[in-house]
Design a protein around this motif. Structure first.
Motif, PDB file in Angstrom:
ATOM      1  N   HIS A 137       0.869  -1.186   0.000  1.00 24.06           N
ATOM      2  CA  HIS A 137       0.000   0.000   0.000  1.00 24.06           C
ATOM      3  C   HIS A 137       0.901   1.229   0.000  1.00 24.06           C
ATOM      4  O   HIS A 137       1.611   1.488   0.981  1.00 24.06           O
ATOM      5  N   LEU A 138       0.905   1.933  -1.111  1.00 21.92           N
ATOM      6  CA  LEU A 138       1.703   3.146  -1.263  1.00 21.92           C
ATOM      7  C   LEU A 138       0.813   4.345  -0.988  1.00 21.92           C
ATOM      8  O   LEU A 138      -0.191   4.550  -1.675  1.00 21.92           O
ATOM      9  N   ARG A 139       1.173   5.121   0.039  1.00 20.06           N
ATOM     10  CA  ARG A 139       0.379   6.308   0.381  1.00 20.06           C
ATOM     11  C   ARG A 139       1.242   7.545   0.157  1.00 20.06           C
ATOM     12  O   ARG A 139       2.303   7.689   0.752  1.00 20.06           O
ATOM     13  N   LEU A 140       0.773   8.430  -0.700  1.00 20.14           N
ATOM     14  CA  LEU A 140       1.461   9.707  -0.917  1.00 20.14           C
ATOM     15  C   LEU A 140       0.767  10.749  -0.059  1.00 20.14           C
ATOM     16  O   LEU A 140      -0.453  10.924  -0.171  1.00 20.14           O
ATOM     17  N   ALA A 141       1.532  11.416   0.788  1.00 13.52           N
ATOM     18  CA  ALA A 141       0.965  12.472   1.626  1.00 13.52           C
ATOM     19  C   ALA A 141       1.158  13.799   0.902  1.00 13.52           C
ATOM     20  O   ALA A 141       2.286  14.282   0.744  1.00 13.52           O
ATOM     21  N   ILE A 142       0.049  14.356   0.418  1.00 10.50           N
ATOM     22  CA  ILE A 142       0.087  15.598  -0.365  1.00 10.50           C
ATOM     23  C   ILE A 142      -0.889  16.592   0.260  1.00 10.50           C
ATOM     24  O   ILE A 142      -2.054  16.253   0.490  1.00 10.50           O
ATOM     25  N   ASP A 143      -0.448  17.795   0.486  1.00  8.44           N
ATOM     26  CA  ASP A 143      -1.188  18.785   1.290  1.00  8.44           C
ATOM     27  C   ASP A 143      -1.621  18.128   2.593  1.00  8.44           C
ATOM     28  O   ASP A 143      -2.776  18.184   2.998  1.00  8.44           O
ATOM     29  N   TYR A 144      -0.642  17.486   3.228  1.00  9.14           N
ATOM     30  CA  TYR A 144      -0.893  16.742   4.466  1.00  9.14           C
ATOM     31  C   TYR A 144      -0.312  17.499   5.650  1.00  9.14           C
ATOM     32  O   TYR A 144       0.824  17.977   5.597  1.00  9.14           O
ATOM     33  N   SER A 145      -1.116  17.605   6.703  1.00  8.71           N
ATOM     34  CA  SER A 145      -0.664  18.162   7.974  1.00  8.71           C
ATOM     35  C   SER A 145      -1.225  17.277   9.064  1.00  8.71           C
ATOM     36  O   SER A 145      -2.451  17.102   9.164  1.00  8.71           O
ATOM     37  N   ALA A 146      -0.357  16.681   9.867  1.00  6.82           N
ATOM     38  CA  ALA A 146      -0.849  15.816  10.945  1.00  6.82           C
ATOM     39  C   ALA A 146      -1.714  16.605  11.915  1.00  6.82           C
ATOM     40  O   ALA A 146      -2.744  16.120  12.378  1.00  6.82           O
ATOM     41  N   ARG A 147      -1.331  17.820  12.209  1.00  2.00           N
ATOM     42  CA  ARG A 147      -2.135  18.629  13.146  1.00  2.00           C
ATOM     43  C   ARG A 147      -3.518  18.905  12.597  1.00  2.00           C
ATOM     44  O   ARG A 147      -4.514  18.793  13.317  1.00  2.00           O
ATOM     45  N   ASP A 148      -3.600  19.299  11.323  1.00  2.00           N
ATOM     46  CA  ASP A 148      -4.916  19.546  10.724  1.00  2.00           C
ATOM     47  C   ASP A 148      -5.768  18.274  10.777  1.00  2.00           C
ATOM     48  O   ASP A 148      -6.968  18.318  11.054  1.00  2.00           O
ATOM     49  N   ALA A 149      -5.124  17.129  10.489  1.00  2.00           N
ATOM     50  CA  ALA A 149      -5.856  15.857  10.507  1.00  2.00           C
ATOM     51  C   ALA A 149      -6.356  15.544  11.911  1.00  2.00           C
ATOM     52  O   ALA A 149      -7.492  15.076  12.089  1.00  2.00           O
ATOM     53  N   LEU A 150      -5.535  15.814  12.920  1.00  2.00           N
ATOM     54  CA  LEU A 150      -5.937  15.545  14.310  1.00  2.00           C
ATOM     55  C   LEU A 150      -7.116  16.429  14.704  1.00  2.00           C
ATOM     56  O   LEU A 150      -8.054  15.972  15.375  1.00  2.00           O
TER      57      LEU A 150
END
Ligand code: IPE
Ligand code: IPE
Ligand code: MG
Length: 248
Positions: A137-150
């Protein structure tokens, strides 16, 4: 080939293939050192992604999450951000869409609303074309912010009756457009010499082994992955428990 002595390290505590995450940093400096525009570094970085995917399949890794563009990266000059979006589009159109033949499922984690429409379409086509693949499973994190996701996950949890850690993990998955949570990160590699997390996988990486490499991302290949897996294998993961050596 990865040495057989490393095979033990290729299974996570969950019994699935390892989850390896990479903060792919250093592409701009790679180009600047050659007197080239930064975009040339990002293009070389995309080639490095392709070869790492092949190496990850060969190594039997279960999940590979690649941090390609952070929410904070919108602070870059617009021309650099646009160039990156074009390179991502090329990756999804000309590589990811063909990942089905490699058994690689491709998905993108992060916010989608700020991505160019043509990139979003290419992402959705690649995701659909590879949805039934199970080898990697290849996951590309694009416009990713862990804080925003949390923060997004916290809002989802508040509206849900399941307030368990599993319920939170599910809410977090949905916040980043995944149907279900990926396994926790086993090994987090950051290339480029900086020793920081830069808002990457703050929940999923709670017990990750971290390797900081001075290698600039475009130079990170199969040998560097094998060395990182060997280092991972030498470490003792305790998850808060006592050392096996002294627990008796
Ligand atoms: C990482 O490389 C890629 C992105 C953040 C988009 P950089 O572009 O940050 O490269 P350096 O750190 O400036 O060398
Ligand atoms: C981290 O690299 C993000 C990605 C690799 C996508 P950055 O270059 O953006 O991180 P900082 O600015 O050094 O923290
Ligand atoms: Mg950087």
């Amino acid at each position: 080939m990865i040495q057989s002595s490393l095979l033990k390290s290729l299974v996570s505590p969950a019994g699935t293939g390892l989850h390896v995450a990479v903060i792919m940093d250093g592409s701009g400096r790679w180009a600047e050192r050659r007197g080239w525009p930064r975009a040339a570094g990002h293009r070389a970085g995309e080639r490095a992604v392709r070869s790492l995917v092949e190496a990850a399949v060969e190594a039997g890794i279960g999940t590979l999450t690649l941090f390609a563009f952070s929410g904070a990266n919108w602070r870059r000059p617009p021309a650099e951000a646009s160039r990156l979006m074009e390179i991502f589009r090329d990756f999804f159109e000309n590589y990811a869409a063909q990942c089905h033949s490699r058994g690689v499922r491709v998905s993108v984690i992060g916010r989608r609303g700020r991505l160019p429409g043509a990139l979003l379409s290419a992402i959705e086509r690649a995701e659909q074309a590879t949805a039934d693949c199970t080898r990697l499973h290849l996951r590309l994190a694009i416009d990713y912010s862990a804080r925003d996701a949390l923060i997004d996950a916290a809002a989802r949890l508040a509206a849900s009756s399941d307030r368990s850690p599993q319920g939170f993990a599910q809410a977090l998955a949905e916040a980043i457009h995944e149907a279900a949570p990926a396994p926790d990160v086993d090994l987090l590699i950051r290339t480029g010499g900086e020793q920081r997390l830069s808002d990457c996988l703050l929940w999923e990486g709670a017990f990750a082994e971290i390797i900081f490499s001075d290698c600039l991302w475009p130079d990170f290949g199969k040998a560097e992955l094998a060395a990182a897996l060997a280092e991972f294998h030498r470490r003792e993961r305790r998850f808060g428990g006592a050392s096996e050596a002294i627990a008796g």
